[in-house]
Design an enzyme around this catalytic site. Structure first.
Site, PDB file in Angstrom:
ATOM      1  N   GLU A 143      17.008  46.083  46.125  1.00 18.60           N
ATOM      2  CA  GLU A 143      17.380  46.730  44.866  1.00 18.60           C
ATOM      3  C   GLU A 143      16.985  48.206  44.860  1.00 18.60           C
ATOM      4  O   GLU A 143      17.718  49.050  44.358  1.00 18.60           O
ATOM      5  CB  GLU A 143      16.736  45.999  43.682  1.00 18.60           C
ATOM      6  CG  GLU A 143      17.366  44.652  43.368  1.00 18.60           C
ATOM      7  CD  GLU A 143      18.825  44.763  42.967  1.00 18.60           C
ATOM      8  OE1 GLU A 143      19.250  45.837  42.476  1.00 18.60           O
ATOM      9  OE2 GLU A 143      19.563  43.784  43.136  1.00 18.60           O
ATOM     10  N   TYR A 148      16.365  48.712  34.935  1.00 22.34           N
ATOM     11  CA  TYR A 148      17.361  47.962  35.703  1.00 22.34           C
ATOM     12  C   TYR A 148      16.709  47.153  36.825  1.00 22.34           C
ATOM     13  O   TYR A 148      16.974  45.955  36.991  1.00 22.34           O
ATOM     14  CB  TYR A 148      18.431  48.879  36.306  1.00 22.34           C
ATOM     15  CG  TYR A 148      19.180  48.152  37.388  1.00 22.34           C
ATOM     16  CD1 TYR A 148      20.111  47.181  37.060  1.00 22.34           C
ATOM     17  CD2 TYR A 148      18.888  48.374  38.745  1.00 22.34           C
ATOM     18  CE1 TYR A 148      20.753  46.441  38.050  1.00 22.34           C
ATOM     19  CE2 TYR A 148      19.528  47.640  39.735  1.00 22.34           C
ATOM     20  CZ  TYR A 148      20.451  46.677  39.389  1.00 22.34           C
ATOM     21  OH  TYR A 148      21.067  45.943  40.364  1.00 22.34           O
ATOM     22  N   ASP A 201      24.151  46.991  36.241  1.00 23.66           N
ATOM     23  CA  ASP A 201      24.361  48.080  37.200  1.00 23.66           C
ATOM     24  C   ASP A 201      25.776  48.620  37.029  1.00 23.66           C
ATOM     25  O   ASP A 201      26.495  48.241  36.090  1.00 23.66           O
ATOM     26  CB  ASP A 201      24.099  47.599  38.634  1.00 23.66           C
ATOM     27  CG  ASP A 201      25.200  46.702  39.180  1.00 23.66           C
ATOM     28  OD1 ASP A 201      26.073  46.244  38.393  1.00 23.66           O
ATOM     29  OD2 ASP A 201      25.211  46.450  40.407  1.00 23.66           O
TER      30      ASP A 201
END
Length: 363
Positions: A48, A131, A149
């Site tokens: 990520e 996020y 996203d």
């Protein structure tokens, strides 16, 4: 079919994902989960962080490199920072690499090598924002987190015909994703939304006929899906100027130095240059040269950062090794690829020495 008997959108998406999921090196796919494989929070976190503002295709080789060298978060925490920066070179957004190391150290030395399993706990770690915390919580720990996203923004904006432009639309989008996220398999739901945006609900020419949401999409059949998500008018990026100086010694080694640990490209390797920043121009002539030499103009290179465009005037000179000054060093051309050189610095070197990195690959 009556409204009461319609399949819930989340169930439609998960059924699609079970058949059409992407196989990614950090992912536990539905067949793997059925065999009892569980997600590794370290691999999820690493992927990520790498994927922020970067494509899956660009990340795969870096992910393989990092997990090969540092298989666990404890390994990464104990790695030499310079080695981490060198391995990150080319991925861009180098503050991520510095925070990656700090986060690994926090998990290893303050949390016993175990990642927190909640959004709040994850957000307390260096370099993890809203996020990333939501994505790790959902994918690694199956928490019911709203993951938003760029791919998910595109899906949700078309599904609900959201007219508010980005970034102002993000809170509404996040609320809609949260309402859609099921109690069952929230991690797979998050990954399914990402896959849907990456493979079906694409920016250009979306394959709407194949989308599991096409019966519910408010944009489809009414307006061009490519017009969503709405975006505010972009401001023109300012152009900054500077100079880069590529010096070769009698053996063909290139003079390099290390940038300060803070600011843009902090901690990375560079060729000497003028003091440009995102806000001010640097000198563009040989007055900014690191030491006296017969500097010859070698053209210009352009590099686009997030908030500005940089144009560097490149100079080249052949000098004796004794000409080098300050805290720099002479790097053999054959090993340039192993240095933590950002893309903009590689561009400058290649502008002055077109075959520099070709020789490094052949060596």
């Amino acid at each position: 079919m009556t409204q009461a008997h319609r399949t819930a959108p989340a169930d439609l998406l998960l059924a699609w994902y079970d058949r059409h999921h992407r196989d990614l090196p950090w992912r536990v796919s539905p067949p793997m989960a059925a065999r009892g494989v569980t997600p590794d929070p370290y691999r999820i976190w690493l992927s990520e962080v790498m994927l922020q503002q970067t494509t899956v295709g660009a990340v795969k080789s870096y992910f393989a490199l990092f997990t090969g060298r540092w298989p666990t978060v404890n390994d990464l925490a104990r790695a030499d920072t310079e080695d981490v920066m060198k391995s990150w070179a080319g991925l861009g957004y180098y503050a991520r690499a510095r925070n990656l190391k700090k986060c690994a150290e926090a998990v290893a030395f303050e949390h016993g090598g175990v990642f927190p399993d909640s959004e709040a706990g994850l957000k307390a770690l260096p370099g993890i924002g809203d996020y990333t915390a939501a994505a790790i919580a959902a994918i690694a720990f199956n928490r019911k987190s709203a993951v938003l996203d760029g791919n998910v923004e595109r899906v949700i904006s078309r599904l609900h015909a959201i007219e508010t432009p980005l970034p102002a639309a993000k809170p509404k989008m996040r609320a809609l994703v949260a309402a859609m996220t099921p109690e069952n398999r929230p991690g797979d739901f998050a990954q399914a939304m990402m896959d849907l945006g990456a493979t079906i609900c694409t920016p250009r020419r979306p394959a709407c006929a194949l989308c599991p949401f096409n019966a519910d999409c408010r944009v489809l059949g009414r307006e061009d899906p490519e017009l969503y998500p709405r975006k505010a008018a972009r401001k023109e990026k300012p152009v900054r100027l500077g100079a880069a100086f590529i010096a070769e010694d009698e053996a063909g080694a290139v003079f390099l130095r290390k940038r300060g640990t803070t600011g843009l490209l902090g901690g990375m390797t560079e060729v000497p240059g003028s003091a440009w920043t995102a806000r001010i121009d640097g000198e563009t002539d040989i007055a900014a040269a690191p030491f006296p030499a017969e500097w010859q103009a070698s053209g210009t290179v352009t590099h686009v950062f997030t908030h500005f465009e940089l144009r560097l005037t490149v100079y080249r000179s052949k000098v004796l090794r004794t000409a080098g000054a300050g805290d720099g060093w002479w790097q053999p051309k054959e090993t340039l690829d192993g240095e933590a050189l950002p893309t903009v610095m590689k561009k400058a070197i290649k502008q002055a020495i077109p075959d520099a990195f070709q020789k490094a690959r052949k060596a």
